[in-house]
Design a protein around this motif. Structure first.
Motif, PDB file in Angstrom:
ATOM      1  N   ALA A  98     -14.855  -8.547  -2.347  1.00 47.15           N
ATOM      2  CA  ALA A  98     -14.657  -7.405  -1.445  1.00 47.15           C
ATOM      3  C   ALA A  98     -13.308  -7.467  -0.744  1.00 47.15           C
ATOM      4  O   ALA A  98     -13.025  -6.656   0.131  1.00 47.15           O
ATOM      5  N   THR A  99     -12.514  -8.441  -1.089  1.00 42.69           N
ATOM      6  CA  THR A  99     -11.210  -8.599  -0.453  1.00 42.69           C
ATOM      7  C   THR A  99     -10.133  -8.562  -1.533  1.00 42.69           C
ATOM      8  O   THR A  99     -10.338  -9.100  -2.623  1.00 42.69           O
ATOM      9  N   THR A 100      -9.051  -7.944  -1.198  1.00 41.93           N
ATOM     10  CA  THR A 100      -7.952  -7.923  -2.150  1.00 41.93           C
ATOM     11  C   THR A 100      -7.332  -9.314  -2.224  1.00 41.93           C
ATOM     12  O   THR A 100      -6.861  -9.839  -1.209  1.00 41.93           O
ATOM     13  N   GLN A 128      -7.666  -0.597   3.316  1.00 38.72           N
ATOM     14  CA  GLN A 128      -6.586  -1.222   4.091  1.00 38.72           C
ATOM     15  C   GLN A 128      -5.808  -0.170   4.862  1.00 38.72           C
ATOM     16  O   GLN A 128      -5.514   0.910   4.347  1.00 38.72           O
ATOM     17  N   LYS A 129      -5.473  -0.539   6.087  1.00 37.92           N
ATOM     18  CA  LYS A 129      -4.623   0.364   6.858  1.00 37.92           C
ATOM     19  C   LYS A 129      -3.208   0.322   6.281  1.00 37.92           C
ATOM     20  O   LYS A 129      -2.739  -0.718   5.835  1.00 37.92           O
ATOM     21  N   VAL A 182       3.953  -9.862 -12.639  1.00 36.73           N
ATOM     22  CA  VAL A 182       3.594  -8.681 -11.847  1.00 36.73           C
ATOM     23  C   VAL A 182       2.557  -9.103 -10.813  1.00 36.73           C
ATOM     24  O   VAL A 182       1.570  -9.760 -11.148  1.00 36.73           O
ATOM     25  N   LEU A 183       2.827  -8.734  -9.591  1.00 40.32           N
ATOM     26  CA  LEU A 183       1.874  -9.053  -8.526  1.00 40.32           C
ATOM     27  C   LEU A 183       0.708  -8.088  -8.616  1.00 40.32           C
ATOM     28  O   LEU A 183       0.860  -6.876  -8.454  1.00 40.32           O
ATOM     29  N   ASN A 184      -0.439  -8.660  -8.893  1.00 41.72           N
ATOM     30  CA  ASN A 184      -1.645  -7.838  -9.000  1.00 41.72           C
ATOM     31  C   ASN A 184      -2.325  -7.834  -7.636  1.00 41.72           C
ATOM     32  O   ASN A 184      -2.780  -8.864  -7.150  1.00 41.72           O
ATOM     33  N   TYR A 185      -2.373  -6.680  -7.067  1.00 44.12           N
ATOM     34  CA  TYR A 185      -2.894  -6.588  -5.707  1.00 44.12           C
ATOM     35  C   TYR A 185      -4.130  -5.692  -5.695  1.00 44.12           C
ATOM     36  O   TYR A 185      -4.293  -4.825  -4.868  1.00 44.12           O
ATOM     37  N   THR A 186      -4.964  -5.890  -6.657  1.00 43.55           N
ATOM     38  CA  THR A 186      -6.161  -5.059  -6.744  1.00 43.55           C
ATOM     39  C   THR A 186      -7.392  -5.854  -6.344  1.00 43.55           C
ATOM     40  O   THR A 186      -7.464  -7.050  -6.555  1.00 43.55           O
ATOM     41  N   ARG A 187      -8.303  -5.145  -5.796  1.00 40.72           N
ATOM     42  CA  ARG A 187      -9.588  -5.751  -5.476  1.00 40.72           C
ATOM     43  C   ARG A 187     -10.393  -5.850  -6.777  1.00 40.72           C
ATOM     44  O   ARG A 187     -10.130  -5.115  -7.741  1.00 40.72           O
ATOM     45  N   GLN A 199      10.073  -6.607  -6.688  1.00 42.64           N
ATOM     46  CA  GLN A 199       8.837  -7.232  -7.149  1.00 42.64           C
ATOM     47  C   GLN A 199       7.907  -6.148  -7.682  1.00 42.64           C
ATOM     48  O   GLN A 199       7.488  -5.241  -6.947  1.00 42.64           O
ATOM     49  N   PRO A 200       7.556  -6.218  -8.956  1.00 41.95           N
ATOM     50  CA  PRO A 200       6.561  -5.269  -9.473  1.00 41.95           C
ATOM     51  C   PRO A 200       5.173  -5.590  -8.918  1.00 41.95           C
ATOM     52  O   PRO A 200       4.803  -6.758  -8.824  1.00 41.95           O
ATOM     53  N   VAL A 201       4.468  -4.550  -8.546  1.00 44.74           N
ATOM     54  CA  VAL A 201       3.130  -4.727  -7.965  1.00 44.74           C
ATOM     55  C   VAL A 201       2.194  -3.728  -8.610  1.00 44.74           C
ATOM     56  O   VAL A 201       2.572  -2.578  -8.850  1.00 44.74           O
ATOM     57  N   VAL A 202       0.965  -4.187  -8.870  1.00 42.48           N
ATOM     58  CA  VAL A 202      -0.056  -3.220  -9.281  1.00 42.48           C
ATOM     59  C   VAL A 202      -1.239  -3.399  -8.339  1.00 42.48           C
ATOM     60  O   VAL A 202      -1.456  -4.456  -7.769  1.00 42.48           O
ATOM     61  N   GLY A 203      -1.996  -2.320  -8.167  1.00 43.87           N
ATOM     62  CA  GLY A 203      -3.218  -2.446  -7.379  1.00 43.87           C
ATOM     63  C   GLY A 203      -3.204  -1.583  -6.144  1.00 43.87           C
ATOM     64  O   GLY A 203      -2.188  -1.030  -5.740  1.00 43.87           O
ATOM     65  N   SER A 204      -4.403  -1.475  -5.575  1.00 47.53           N
ATOM     66  CA  SER A 204      -4.546  -0.664  -4.372  1.00 47.53           C
ATOM     67  C   SER A 204      -5.727  -1.177  -3.563  1.00 47.53           C
ATOM     68  O   SER A 204      -6.570  -1.895  -4.065  1.00 47.53           O
ATOM     69  N   GLU A 205      -5.767  -0.819  -2.354  1.00 47.48           N
ATOM     70  CA  GLU A 205      -6.857  -1.234  -1.476  1.00 47.48           C
ATOM     71  C   GLU A 205      -7.281  -0.041  -0.637  1.00 47.48           C
ATOM     72  O   GLU A 205      -6.542   0.433   0.218  1.00 47.48           O
ATOM     73  N   ASN A 208       0.799  -1.206   0.000  1.00 46.65           N
ATOM     74  CA  ASN A 208       0.000   0.000   0.000  1.00 46.65           C
ATOM     75  C   ASN A 208       0.839   1.267   0.000  1.00 46.65           C
ATOM     76  O   ASN A 208       0.359   2.334   0.336  1.00 46.65           O
ATOM     77  N   SER A 247      -2.067  -5.663   6.404  1.00 48.12           N
ATOM     78  CA  SER A 247      -3.450  -5.524   5.926  1.00 48.12           C
ATOM     79  C   SER A 247      -4.385  -5.822   7.085  1.00 48.12           C
ATOM     80  O   SER A 247      -3.973  -6.331   8.130  1.00 48.12           O
TER      81      SER A 247
END
Lengths: 269, 931
Positions: free
Chosen positions: B113-115, A129-130, B123-128, A120-126, A2, B535
């Motif tokens: 509703a959870t990532t 999340q804290k 590529v690590l996709n960390y999207t909901r 590590q490449p990362v995409v995304g958001s939450e 994050n 998280s």
């Protein structure tokens, strides 16, 4: 994961400076859009550097203290903006770094953990999340700033925070996305900085309250900068102090290597 | 003193009634707020009171809840052919968003509703999941692959076969009561059901859902059952007594007692909860039993033609009922107070509230009922009570049967007692949670379907405290936890397990270079991964400074027996963890299991203590440990039968079934004491235990039978209840009452009919005059109490002046002791009559006859005279019941005899017969007169 959000959050909060003169004469007739514009136009876009500390305290008083260094600047050849963040303290996290690249449409983070010696490449958001175990979520800041982007806000009767007159803006939000149904923002009429925000999950009692430290509201001609915020999670009994050091507005000098994944492997002096 | 009391009660009836009315009015206004018609008394429908958690345990549980969030989320399970379709995911997304808007829902976790981390092209996709991605045809397979790789999702948010998906709702921190009042469960159900469709099943479950339903069902049942019981009892009372007073007085008495009790609860601000709500039915039971005996006695008195004056009748009524009602009340209160040793707070409350209510009933039965009866106008005729003939004849025949078959009955009772004890040893302690509902009830059907679909929905947590920061980033510790989780998953009662190690493995898979996901060997690597992977989900299993962690289990079972067995195995396995870790088991499954075990075991100890206290009360009342034991035996037998029935019918012992035992105790004491009181007074009146037994049974058969029948039918109305525990309570209570009746009419008379009983009250009421030991040589060396016991165990007679007591030449058999009055001893008759001497207080008459000789003179009373008569049979009884008293009396008797013998040595001592007679003092005329 994050980090990008935190960077955004930090920038929106701490590095937003108020250019007060543009609207100072028309306080009574300021619309929500006017207030939004006042805040938005003062986001620092130039390459710069500063440190900040995040001190998170849980309900039992246990804390997690971070010291972080941030660099950012726009790319010379596009609309892309880039930010790099390096954790300085505590030692166990020292060297952990993030590179955020945004082209206005999509965003990507490159994450580096020194213990693994791997990017590590990362995409995304939450949104909910804290961040780093703090009481800040991206949604918190986003909603505080929500009046700038979604227009689903209305101005209420002005209020005072610690004797300073503020615009009071109420923003309705999508709870399923943000965790909140409503945010009330108290924006300093003089500096256009956020002095206080109340975030409501249900009912009329705020779940969280963000408070700016007026002792850390400083004027850096021609800007105003809030250097300290505290986020209190009233239900969880936790709080996080965000303390920003002096601002360095750098016209030049940040090397390009700071904004490439390969640069993580090289110590920055 | 006693006489004064009974007359005071009878003569001051108006004042008593006025005082009771005033108190009741005050109580009414304390209980009801007439301004808005609401109860001032709080009703707490939650199950929190059942917990035996200590304050420290509760505090720790609260701390963990604040630290890690709720451990009892609500689960909405969606089952379809395949979750991983666009339509299926869209449905979950709609439902997740709708549920998130409900007040009181703080967070929602679901596949949309959870990532969910997933890797695409390195590529690590960390999207909901976003609204846009929900139209992406590749999304379902991406999520299926992501879910298959982690224990954080499989068994948590989606079933292993992919057919069921769970939407987990984290609720705001609120007490159970607040949750009930907010109707959160109802709102979740309503929202969830909107997505039900053909081929799509929606199930809603969770501890809070089940508790809400239990609470609502209990409240609903109380609203239905209480009026039904009142109606049934009213009709049966009307049939039994066929008088207005027979119906109205017991009901008013019970209502007043309940009002007083509720007023006390209101004053001290105690709510009525699910356990203490059983106090009112208990008071109905006891109140009905108390009133039935009083009314039966009253009905008997109004048919006594010798008593015409209402005040005299009430005085007589109070005299007859005061002892048994008081003793019953005190013994029941003592038994109930023994329950206060229980660890369960609600049981302690139940105990003292029921004891206080019993005290109110006792007072009202001794004051209000007689006072009110004074103003009832009994019929002038001596019309017999309904079925009087049947009870009279039945009582007579049963009594004869009991005495004729005494040994057989006692042998059967002993066999039943032993058999019941053996059966009772098979009792299992246990309770069910959702199993209290019928299989077709929505709450149970949803629970079982969700349990099957997801693989475990009953939460249980293992909390581990490291004692210092960063303990749970130690690779060795994490490997130990990993091993523990692997073991836990293999347990048959466990559906799924998640914990910190799952997060670490997941992070290692995506951030490290290990596609399998391992626990890194470097502590710094673990720390850094947890730092960047922070998280809400991670914080639900490990705290900020990594000094505390949770392993979260979902169980497939909900009965406390299965959970208890699992807990035993888990505790044993936890000993294999590295030293220095403080480990505790938490969650409602643990609390309920331990509460049921602790509370039930505590209740068993309390019941044993209650029986002990009842024995002490009865031993005190009958002034003999032996008689106290004998009088306690019917109660013990009924208790044994009850527990034996539980063992025979495989009914587990739990707070509900133990509470039935309280009714058993209360009623058993009541019946036994009433029978004994009747028997004791009749035995002295008739001088025959056989007649007394018959009289006592004839007298009490009616109230005992009617009370039991009315109550049994009343409780049977609960059999149709929605909750299995309530139905169980109903038929167990009815069955127990039936058994109690059998013990009352067969075993108690058989136990008692061979005994002569003296009660403390009798002894207190008996006046033997002043300075008994000095003035009556037979009682020398006895205490006042012992002298009274002897007098009551023997036979006291009052003879008018001029009555012939002994005739010369008759066969002897009894000894008489003059308590007061005067007798003359003479020989011959008419002109030949010669008075030999006068006998007064303390003199012994006829001891020579006692030793087998014929009477040698006549004895007549000169004034009204009280005499104590006893013979061989009396001595035998006294020897058995009070051997110390018998020994002392024998000693005195022998001494008297020896003195007489020594006084009858005139030649040797140079004394004439006249001298002997003149100096005889307190004497025995037989021995004094010589042969």
């Amino acid at each position: 994961m994050n980090t990008k959000l935190f960077l955004h959050a930090t920038l929106m909060l701490g590095l937003t400076a108020g250019a007060t003169t543009a609207f100072a004469a028309d306080v009574a007739n300021m619309t929500v859009n006017d207030i939004a514009q006042c805040m938005r136009q003062n986001v620092v876009e130039r390459g710069s550097l500063r440190d900040f500390q995040v001190n998170a305290f849980d309900a039992e008083g246990k804390s997690n203290n971070l010291k972080v260094k941030v660099f950012w600047k726009p790319a010379k050849t596009s609309d892309e903006s880039r930010m790099t963040l390096q954790v300085l303290e505590p030692d166990t996290y020292a060297g952990t770094a993030y590179l955020l690249a945004s082209d206005g449409q999509s965003e990507q983070i490159n994450l580096y953990l020194p213990a693994l010696k791997r990017v590590q490449p990362v995409v995304g958001s939450e949104m909910t999340q804290k961040l780093w175990g703090s009481d800040f979520t991206f949604a918190d800041v986003k909603q505080v700033q929500g009046l700038l982007v979604d227009g689903n806000a209305k101005r209420l009767a002005d209020a005072a925070v610690s004797g300073r007159p503020t615009y009071l803006v109420e923003t309705a939000t999508d709870k399923s996305q943000t965790g909140y149904s409503m945010v009330r923002s108290y924006i300093d009429q003089q500096s256009c900085t956020m002095l206080k925000a109340e975030l409501f999950a249900d009912g009329t009692t705020p779940t969280k309250v963000l408070t700016g430290d007026l002792n850390r509201l400083v004027e850096v001609e021609p800007y105003w900068v809030m250097l300290g915020y505290t986020m209190n999670d009233l239900k969880a009994g936790t709080h996080t102090d965000l303390v920003l050091s002096d601002v360095y507005l750098l016209e030049r000098g940040l090397p390009e290597s700071l904004f490439t994944p390969e640069g993580f492997y090289q110590p920055y002096e | 003193m006693a006489n004064k009391l009974q007359w005071w009660a009878a003569e001051r009836a108006p004042w008593l009634l006025l005082a009771i009315v005033i108190l009741t009015i005050i109580a009414f206004f304390q209980v009801f707020d007439v301004r808005n018609g609401h109860l001032r008394l709080e009703v707490d429908p939650s199950l929190e009171g059942i917990s035996t958690q200590s304050d420290a345990e509760r505090e720790y549980a609260n701390l963990l809840q604040r630290r890690f969030g709720s451990n009892e989320p609500i689960m909405v399970v969606v089952r379809a052919d395949d979750t991983f379709t666009l339509a299926g995911l869209q449905r979950i997304d709609r439902l997740s968003k709708a549920l998130a808007t409900i007040d009181g829902v703080q967070g929602v976790r679901s596949l949309t509703a959870t990532t969910i981390p997933r890797v695409t092209d390195g590529v690590l996709n960390y999207t909901r999941v976003t609204p846009e991605s929900l139209t992406d045809p590749q999304l379902p397979e991406q999520l299926r692959a992501a879910a298959a790789n982690t224990a954080l999702l499989t068994g948590q948010l989606v079933s292993a076969d992919g057919r069921a998906a769970a939407i987990v709702l984290e609720t705001a921190a609120m007490t159970e009561r607040e949750m009930l009042e907010s109707d959160l469960a109802g709102e979740v159900l309503r929202v969830a059901d909107t997505e039900a469709a053909d081929g799509v099943e929606i199930m809603v479950t969770g501890a809070s859902i089940i508790r809400s339903e239990i609470s609502e069902t209990v409240a609903r049942q109380l609203r239905r059952v209480v009026p039904t019981i009142i109606a049934v009892v009213t009709v049966l009372l009307a049939l039994a007594f066929r008088t207005v007073r027979g119906v109205v007085l017991p009901m008013i008495t019970i209502v007043i007692a309940q009002l007083w009790l509720l007023a006390v609860m209101s004053v001290i601000d105690r709510p009525l909860n699910l356990i203490t709500a059983l106090v009112p039915p208990f008071l109905v039971t006891m109140g009905l039993a108390y009133c039935a005996h009083v009314l039966a006695e009253y009905e008997s008195l109004i048919r006594d033609e010798d008593i015409g004056d209402p005040v005299e009748r009430i005085a007589k009524l109070v005299s007859e009922i005061s002892v048994p009602v008081a003793v019953t009340g005190i013994a029941t209160i003592a038994g109930l107070l023994a329950l206060m040793l229980n660890d369960q707070r609600s049981m302690v409350e139940f105990a003292w509230l029921a004891a206080l209510g019993t005290a109110f009933l006792m007072v009202l039965t001794l004051t209000f009922v007689p006072a009110a009866l004074r103003y009832c106008r009994p019929p002038a005729t001596s019309r017999p009570l309904p079925a009087a003939w049947a009870f009279e004849t039945g009582g007579e025949k049963l009594s004869h049967f009991d005495q004729r078959r005494r040994k057989g009955i006692l042998a059967i009772a002993a066999a039943v007692f032993l058999g019941a004890l053996l059966l009772a040893s098979r009792i299992e302690i246990g309770d069910v949670f959702v199993g209290v509902f019928a299989p077709e009830a929505r709450v149970r059907a949803d629970y079982e379907a969700a349990n099957q679909a997801i693989g475990g929905v009953n939460p249980l947590d293992i909390a581990l405290e490291g004692g210092a920061a960063d303990v749970f980033t130690d690779p060795d510790i994490l490997r130990a936890l990993d091993s523990l989780q692997t073991w836990l998953v293999a347990q048959p009662e466990v559906g799924s397990v998640t914990g910190l190690v799952d997060h670490v493995k997941l992070l290692d898979r995506y951030l490290g270079e290990d596609s399998e996901g391992q626990i890194p060997v470097s502590r710094d690597a673990i720390r850094q991964m947890l730092f960047v992977g922070e998280s809400e989900l991670l914080r639900s299993v490990v705290n900020l400074d990594r000094s505390s962690t949770l392993i979260r289990l979902r169980l497939t079972v909900d009965d406390t027996n299965s959970i208890g067995e699992l807990l035993d195995r888990v505790r044993l396995r936890l000993t294999a963890l590295p030293p220095g870790l403080d480990v505790r088991l938490l969650g409602s499954a643990v609390v309920m299991t331990e509460s049921v075990e602790t509370a039930t075991e505590g209740q068993l100890q309390s019941i044993a203590l209650a029986l002990g206290l009842i024995f002490v009360c009865l031993a005190f009342q009958f002034m003999s440990p032996k008689l106290g034991l004998l009088a306690s035996l019917p109660t013990m037998l009924q208790t044994a039968i009850y527990f034996g029935a539980l063992g025979l019918l495989a009914v587990p012992l739990n707070p509900t079934t133990v509470l039935v035992e309280c009714l058993v105790l209360g009623l058993a004491i009541d019946d036994t004491i009433h029978y004994l009181a009747r028997f004791a007074s009749a035995a002295r009146r008739f001088g025959s235990e056989a007649q007394a037994a018959s009289f006592a049974l004839r007298t009490v058969l009616r109230p005992i039978t009617l009370t039991k029948a009315i109550l049994a039918l009343g409780f049977l109305t609960m059999v149709t209840g929605e909750l299995r525990s309530q139905a169980q309570f109903g038929w167990l209570a009815a069955l127990t009452l039936a058994c109690a009746w059998l013990v009352d009419v067969f075993v108690t008379p058989a136990f008692i009919s061979g005994l002569r009983i003296v009660t403390l009250w009798d002894a207190l009421r008996l006046n033997l005059g002043d300075n008994v030991q000095a003035q009556i040589p037979l009682f020398a060396g006895l205490s006042n109490r012992q002298a009274r016991i002897f007098a009551l165990m023997a036979n006291l007679h009052t003879l008018p002046a001029g009555t012939r007591l002994i005739s010369e030449g008759d066969d002897a058999g009894s000894i008489y002791v003059v308590i007061d009055g005067e007798l003359t001893v003479y020989s011959g008759s008419g002109d030949q009559r010669k008075e030999l001497r006068r006998m007064t207080r303390g003199d012994v008459v006829g001891e020579r006859g006692y030793f087998g000789q014929k009477r040698s003179a006549n004895v007549d009373t000169v004034t009204e005279t009280r005499l104590l008569r006893f013979d061989d049979a009396d001595q035998e009884r006294i020897c058995k019941a009070y051997p110390a008293i018998a020994a002392r009396v024998f000693l005195s008797l022998n001494r008297l005899q020896a003195e007489r013998q020594s006084e009858l040595q005139p030649p040797a001592r140079g004394r004439s017969m006249e001298e002997v007679l003149a100096n005889a003092g307190p004497a025995s005329f037989d021995s004094t007169l010589g042969d």
